[in-house]
Design a protein around this motif. Structure first.
Motif, PDB file in Angstrom:
ATOM      1  N   ILE A 218       0.866  -1.186   0.000  1.00  0.00           N
ATOM      2  CA  ILE A 218       0.000   0.000   0.000  1.00  0.00           C
ATOM      3  C   ILE A 218       0.902   1.236   0.000  1.00  0.00           C
ATOM      4  CG2 ILE A 218      -1.843   1.261   1.180  1.00  0.00           C
ATOM      5  CD1 ILE A 218      -2.837  -1.327   2.293  1.00  0.00           C
ATOM      6  N   ARG A 219       1.390   1.568  -1.167  1.00  0.00           N
ATOM      7  CA  ARG A 219       2.287   2.708  -1.295  1.00  0.00           C
ATOM      8  C   ARG A 219       1.536   4.035  -1.311  1.00  0.00           C
ATOM      9  NH1 ARG A 219       7.123   1.910   0.661  1.00  0.00           N
ATOM     10  NH2 ARG A 219       8.191   0.098  -0.226  1.00  0.00           N
ATOM     11  N   GLY A 220       0.225   3.980  -1.528  1.00  0.00           N
ATOM     12  CA  GLY A 220      -0.566   5.203  -1.532  1.00  0.00           C
ATOM     13  C   GLY A 220      -1.686   5.157  -0.530  1.00  0.00           C
ATOM     14  N   PRO A 221      -1.386   5.198   0.785  1.00  0.00           N
ATOM     15  CA  PRO A 221      -2.450   5.071   1.785  1.00  0.00           C
ATOM     16  C   PRO A 221      -3.407   6.255   1.814  1.00  0.00           C
ATOM     17  CG  PRO A 221      -0.376   5.643   2.846  1.00  0.00           C
ATOM     18  CD  PRO A 221      -0.056   5.341   1.412  1.00  0.00           C
ATOM     19  N   HIS A 222      -3.071   7.337   1.128  1.00  0.00           N
ATOM     20  CA  HIS A 222      -3.959   8.495   1.074  1.00  0.00           C
ATOM     21  C   HIS A 222      -4.781   8.519  -0.216  1.00  0.00           C
ATOM     22  CE1 HIS A 222      -0.665   9.724   3.836  1.00  0.00           C
ATOM     23  NE2 HIS A 222      -1.692  10.129   4.547  1.00  0.00           N
ATOM     24  N   ARG A 223      -4.894   7.365  -0.870  1.00  0.00           N
ATOM     25  CA  ARG A 223      -5.694   7.270  -2.096  1.00  0.00           C
ATOM     26  C   ARG A 223      -6.546   6.004  -2.085  1.00  0.00           C
ATOM     27  NH1 ARG A 223      -0.572   8.467  -4.022  1.00  0.00           N
ATOM     28  NH2 ARG A 223      -0.319   6.360  -4.842  1.00  0.00           N
ATOM     29  N   LEU A 224      -7.057   5.634  -0.931  1.00  0.00           N
ATOM     30  CA  LEU A 224      -7.817   4.395  -0.795  1.00  0.00           C
ATOM     31  C   LEU A 224      -9.307   4.685  -0.640  1.00  0.00           C
ATOM     32  CD1 LEU A 224      -5.529   2.535   1.788  1.00  0.00           C
ATOM     33  CD2 LEU A 224      -5.518   2.299  -0.708  1.00  0.00           C
ATOM     34  N   ASP A 225     -10.125   4.015  -1.441  1.00  0.00           N
ATOM     35  CA  ASP A 225     -11.572   4.103  -1.249  1.00  0.00           C
ATOM     36  C   ASP A 225     -11.945   3.410   0.059  1.00  0.00           C
ATOM     37  OD1 ASP A 225     -12.014   5.445  -3.644  1.00  0.00           O
ATOM     38  OD2 ASP A 225     -12.299   3.598  -4.778  1.00  0.00           O
ATOM     39  N   ILE A 226     -12.870   4.023   0.802  1.00  0.00           N
ATOM     40  CA  ILE A 226     -13.315   3.477   2.082  1.00  0.00           C
ATOM     41  C   ILE A 226     -14.833   3.597   2.149  1.00  0.00           C
ATOM     42  CG2 ILE A 226     -12.759   5.707   3.179  1.00  0.00           C
ATOM     43  CD1 ILE A 226     -12.397   4.205   5.819  1.00  0.00           C
ATOM     44  N   SER A 227     -15.502   2.514   2.519  1.00  0.00           N
ATOM     45  CA  SER A 227     -16.969   2.538   2.552  1.00  0.00           C
ATOM     46  C   SER A 227     -17.485   1.630   3.655  1.00  0.00           C
ATOM     47  CB  SER A 227     -17.553   2.094   1.208  1.00  0.00           C
ATOM     48  OG  SER A 227     -17.204   0.745   0.927  1.00  0.00           O
ATOM     49  N   LEU A 228     -18.727   1.869   4.039  1.00  0.00           N
ATOM     50  CA  LEU A 228     -19.417   1.019   5.020  1.00  0.00           C
ATOM     51  C   LEU A 228     -20.844   0.805   4.568  1.00  0.00           C
ATOM     52  CD1 LEU A 228     -19.391   1.033   8.862  1.00  0.00           C
ATOM     53  CD2 LEU A 228     -21.571   1.353   7.699  1.00  0.00           C
ATOM     54  N   THR A 229     -21.296  -0.434   4.651  1.00  0.00           N
ATOM     55  CA  THR A 229     -22.690  -0.745   4.371  1.00  0.00           C
ATOM     56  C   THR A 229     -23.364  -1.256   5.637  1.00  0.00           C
ATOM     57  OG1 THR A 229     -22.232  -3.031   3.680  1.00  0.00           O
ATOM     58  CG2 THR A 229     -22.222  -1.319   1.960  1.00  0.00           C
ATOM     59  N   LEU A 230     -24.633  -0.908   5.783  1.00  0.00           N
ATOM     60  CA  LEU A 230     -25.486  -1.395   6.870  1.00  0.00           C
ATOM     61  C   LEU A 230     -26.637  -2.142   6.228  1.00  0.00           C
ATOM     62  CD1 LEU A 230     -26.469  -1.516   9.834  1.00  0.00           C
ATOM     63  CD2 LEU A 230     -27.527   0.733   9.458  1.00  0.00           C
ATOM     64  N   ASN A 231     -26.677  -3.443   6.452  1.00  0.00           N
ATOM     65  CA  ASN A 231     -27.700  -4.305   5.830  1.00  0.00           C
ATOM     66  C   ASN A 231     -27.722  -4.124   4.319  1.00  0.00           C
ATOM     67  OD1 ASN A 231     -28.454  -5.142   8.449  1.00  0.00           O
ATOM     68  ND2 ASN A 231     -29.837  -3.382   8.647  1.00  0.00           N
ATOM     69  N   GLY A 232     -26.533  -3.986   3.735  1.00  0.00           N
ATOM     70  CA  GLY A 232     -26.390  -3.871   2.292  1.00  0.00           C
ATOM     71  C   GLY A 232     -26.532  -2.470   1.733  1.00  0.00           C
ATOM     72  N   GLU A 233     -26.952  -1.510   2.545  1.00  0.00           N
ATOM     73  CA  GLU A 233     -27.116  -0.126   2.085  1.00  0.00           C
ATOM     74  C   GLU A 233     -25.854   0.666   2.398  1.00  0.00           C
ATOM     75  OE1 GLU A 233     -29.835   3.878   2.985  1.00  0.00           O
ATOM     76  OE2 GLU A 233     -30.386   1.939   3.886  1.00  0.00           O
ATOM     77  N   VAL A 234     -25.351   1.398   1.392  1.00  0.00           N
ATOM     78  CA  VAL A 234     -24.141   2.192   1.581  1.00  0.00           C
ATOM     79  C   VAL A 234     -24.440   3.373   2.495  1.00  0.00           C
ATOM     80  CG1 VAL A 234     -22.364   3.590   0.472  1.00  0.00           C
ATOM     81  CG2 VAL A 234     -23.198   1.510  -0.655  1.00  0.00           C
ATOM     82  N   MET A 235     -23.706   3.464   3.596  1.00  0.00           N
ATOM     83  CA  MET A 235     -23.865   4.558   4.555  1.00  0.00           C
ATOM     84  C   MET A 235     -22.685   5.527   4.508  1.00  0.00           C
ATOM     85  SD  MET A 235     -26.756   3.614   5.793  1.00  0.00           S
ATOM     86  CE  MET A 235     -27.082   4.452   7.345  1.00  0.00           C
ATOM     87  N   GLN A 236     -21.491   4.988   4.341  1.00  0.00           N
ATOM     88  CA  GLN A 236     -20.285   5.809   4.236  1.00  0.00           C
ATOM     89  C   GLN A 236     -19.575   5.456   2.936  1.00  0.00           C
ATOM     90  OE1 GLN A 236     -18.867   4.701   8.471  1.00  0.00           O
ATOM     91  NE2 GLN A 236     -18.153   6.809   8.223  1.00  0.00           N
TER      92      GLN A 236
END
Length: 309
Positions: A218-236
Motif C-alpha cells: 500500500i504505497r498510496g495510503p492516502h488514495r484508498l476508497d473506504i466505505s461502510l454498508t449497513l444491511n447492504g445499504e451504503v452509509m459511508q
C-alpha cells in the motif's frame, strides 16, 4: 502480504491470504524443514511477535510461500493441510493484545460538519482497550446501558517498530502495515460523560481485520476508497485523500508524547455518513449486518446482537 491470525483447534497460527486460500505458515514450515518435530518459530504463531521480529519473519515467510508455490506447481500430493479455502478458515482479529489502540477523532472535514463540530487544529486523540477487540464475522454486542450505538469505518495503521520523537518525514519507516477498524461508539454515553472513553471502548467495540496488509503493498495510503454498508445499504463512501491530518503527521504527532510500540494500532478517523449525522438518526439494532471495505485491504464484516445481561 496479507497476514491473518487463524484458529487451528486450540492454537492460533499466522496465515497468508493468497488466491482465495489461507496458507498456514506453521504447516508449510514443517514441510520446508521435513520434520513434524521441528519447533515452529514463535513468530509464526503470534502476530505481535511476527511484527516485533519482522526483520526475520517477513523474509522467512517469503521463503515459505515460494517453497509452497513450487511444490504446488509440481502437483505433489500430501500437502493439503498447508492451505484451506478462505471461506472455510476461522479468521480471528489479527492482533488480540496490542499495547495501545489509539484513535483519531474528527479527521475528515465532512464528518466534522455532520457532527456540528469545527475541524480541529490538532488531532483529537482517544483510546480503546483490548476488551473491545473482535475479529471478522464476530458479533458486535449492544451494551445494556446504551440505546444510541453508531458505526465508524476507519483505516488503521499498525506500528512496526518502536517510535519516539520521530519526524513526519521518517514516519513511514515505522509503519508495519494497514488494517480496518470499525470504531463502534455509544453516542449517548460518549456525550453524556463529557469524555469519550466509556462510549468508545465497551466490549466488542473495536472490530479489527480481517488481516494486516504490509506497507509495501500500500504505497498510496492516502488514495484508498473506504466505505461502510449497513444491511447492504451504503452509509459511508469516501476516500482517504480526504483526511485532515495525514498518516505520517499522525504517527509523528503521537510519537512526541508517547513511545509507539510494535503492534500498536492507530485508527485514523471516519468519513461522513455515520448514524448520528443522519436525519433521522440511525442507531444499530439486533440483527443488523455491518461491512467495512477499504481498497487493497478487504472487507471487515460483523453482525450485531444484544449483549447478554
Amino acid at each position: 502480504m496479507k497476514l491473518v491470525t487463524v484458529r487451528e483447534g486450540e492454537r492460533h497460527s499466522i496465515g497468508i491470504i493468497k488466491d482465495n486460500q489461507v496458507l498456514h505458515l506453521a504447516a508449510i514450515h514443517h514441510l520446508y524443514v521435513s520434520s513434524d518435530h521441528n519447533e515452529v518459530p514463535a513468530f509464526l504463531s503470534d502476530m505481535k511477535i511476527f511484527i516485533e521480529q519482522s526483520d526475520k519473519s517477513l523474509p522467512y515467510t517469503t521463503e515459505l510461500v515460494n517453497f509452497y508455490e513450487n511444490i504446488e506447481q509440481k502437483g505433489e500430493s500430501g500437502y493439503q493441510d498447508a492451505a484451506i479455502p478462505l471461506a472455510e478458515a476461522e479468521i480471528l482479529a489479527p492482533l488480540s493484545q496490542p499495547e495501545k489502540i489509539i484513535c483519531v477523532g474528527l479527521n475528515y472535514f465532512d464528518h466534522c460538519r455532520e457532527t456540528g463540530m469545527e475541524p480541529p487544529a490538532s488531532p483529537v486523540i482517544f483510546s480503546k482497550y483490548t476488551n473491545a477487540i473482535i475479529g471478522d464475522k464476530q458479533a458486535i454486542e449492544l451494551p445494556v446501558n446504551s440505546k444510541e450505538v453508531d458505526f465508524e469505518a476507519e483505516l488503521a495503521i499498525v506500528i512496526g517498530k518502536e517510535a519516539k520523537h520521530i519526524s513526519e518525514e521518517d514516519a513511514e519507516d515505522y509503519i508495519f502495515g494497514y488494517t480496518i477498524l470499525n470504531d463502534i461508539s455509544a453516542r449517548d454515553l460518549q456525550f453524556t460523560d463529557g469524555q469519550w472513553i466509556r462510549g468508545k471502548t465497551a466490549d466488542t467495540f473495536a472490530p479489527i481485520g480481517p488481516g494486516i496488509v504490509t506497507r509495501d503493498e500500500i504505497r498510496g495510503p492516502h488514495r484508498l476508497d473506504i466505505s461502510l454498508t449497513l444491511n447492504g445499504e451504503v452509509m459511508q463512501d469516501s476516500n482517504t485523500s480526504n483526511l485532515i491530518f495525514s498518516i505520517p503527521y499522525i504517527v509523528s504527532f503521537l510519537s512526541q508524547s508517547m513511545t509507539l510500540k510494535p503492534g500498536d494500532v492507530i485508527a485514523t478517523g471516519t468519513p461522513p455518513g455515520v448514524g448520528m449525522g443522519r436525519d433521522p438518526k440511525v442507531w444499530l439494532k439486533k440483527g443488523d449486518q455491518l461491512a467495512v471495505t477499504i481498497e487493497k485491504i478487504g472487507t471487515l464484516s460483523n453482525p450485531v446482537m444484544d449483549a447478554e445481561k
